[in-house]
Motif scaffolding. Structure first.
Motif, short mmCIF file in Angstrom:
data_model
loop_
_atom_site.label_atom_id
_atom_site.label_comp_id
_atom_site.label_asym_id
_atom_site.label_seq_id
_atom_site.Cartn_x
_atom_site.Cartn_y
_atom_site.Cartn_z
N LEU A 1 0.67 -1.14 -0.07
CA LEU A 1 -0.04 -0.13 -0.14
C LEU A 1 0.86 1.22 0.21
N ASN B 1 -1.85 4.27 0.51
CA ASN B 1 -2.97 3.99 -0.02
C ASN B 1 -3.92 5.33 -0.38
N GLN C 1 -0.98 9.04 -5.84
CA GLN C 1 -1.10 7.46 -5.91
C GLN C 1 -2.53 7.51 -6.25
N LEU D 1 -3.30 1.90 -6.87
CA LEU D 1 -2.03 2.16 -6.05
C LEU D 1 -0.52 2.36 -6.71
#
Lengths: 114, 113
Positions: free
Chosen positions: B30, B51, B68, B72
């Motif tokens: 993540l 995340n 991001q 991901l």
């Protein structure tokens, strides 16, 4: 603030000889410590890591490192160097304040002579 | 192979231009980190995302930004490029609760002419 010192910019060893690369760190608590290797034109590959517990950690490719709190050191060792070990080696300390980003030393370039 | 992919491998551009570097983390990771490796500055942390949210900033210039995406993957945008921005840019990823173990991609070499 966290910092890492690798006092040797360049080391040359003969193939088959033993190797020790030095790393000293500055960190206020028990550090997370890493050794990475970078071959020419390649990314960084993790060799080994220390978080806690046994102070002698084993890694890939026959490398090991020993955490010595009293000396603030995390030296990398290998008993017998192979020509393929020629590369740049980076010691890093992990920031434990939440981000976990790494602070790297300046690296040690290893040359292996036949 | 770390499982982290970066594109492109090489990028050559001119001063004043803007480029985008792309990174896909390992499956299940993540966190994405961006680092710059240059001869004079060594390996420096730029920015981290977790995340989809920015988590930490390092020595990142205001001309640089990152994001991001929901899948991901991450992009690092470099604008108003200067000669001194020439460097190797690495992306790394880590899994949740992995105590910071980061796995690095092969890097993107940026040359600004």
């Amino acid at each position: 603030a966290q910092s890492v010192t690798q006092p040797d910019i360049h080391i040359t060893v003969s193939e088959g000889a033993s190797l020790e690369l030095r790393c000293n760190y500055s960190y206020g608590a028990t550090p997370y410590l890493f050794w990475y290797v970078q071959s020419p034109g390649q990314g960084l590959q993790l060799l080994l890591k220390y978080f806690s517990g046994d102070t002698l950690v084993q890694g890939i490719k026959g490398f090991e490192a020993e955490f010595k709190r009293s000396q603030s050191s995390f030296n990398l060792r290998k008993p017998s160097v192979h020509w393929s070990d020629a590369a740049e080696y980076f010691c890093a300390v992990g920031d434990q304040t939440g981000a976990n980003n790494l602070f790297f030393g300046t690296g040690t370039r290893l040359t292996v002579i036949p | 192979d770390s499982g982290v992919t970066q594109t492109p491998k090489h990028l050559i551009t001119a001063t004043g231009q803007r480029v985008t570097l792309r990174c896909s983390p390992r499956s299940g990771d993540l966190s994405v980190y961006w680092y710059q490796q240059s001869l004079d500055q060594g390996l420096q942390f730029l920015i981290q995302y977790y995340n989809g949210e920015e988590r930490a900033k390092g020595n990142i210039l205001e001309r640089f930004s990152a994001q991001q995406f929901p899948d991901l993957h991450s992009e690092l945008n470099l604008s108003s490029l200067e000669l001194g921005d020439s460097a190797l840019y690495f992306c790394a990823s880590s899994a949740p609760g992995s105590t910071g173990t980061q796995y690095f991609g092969p890097g993107t070499r940026l040359t600004v002419l």
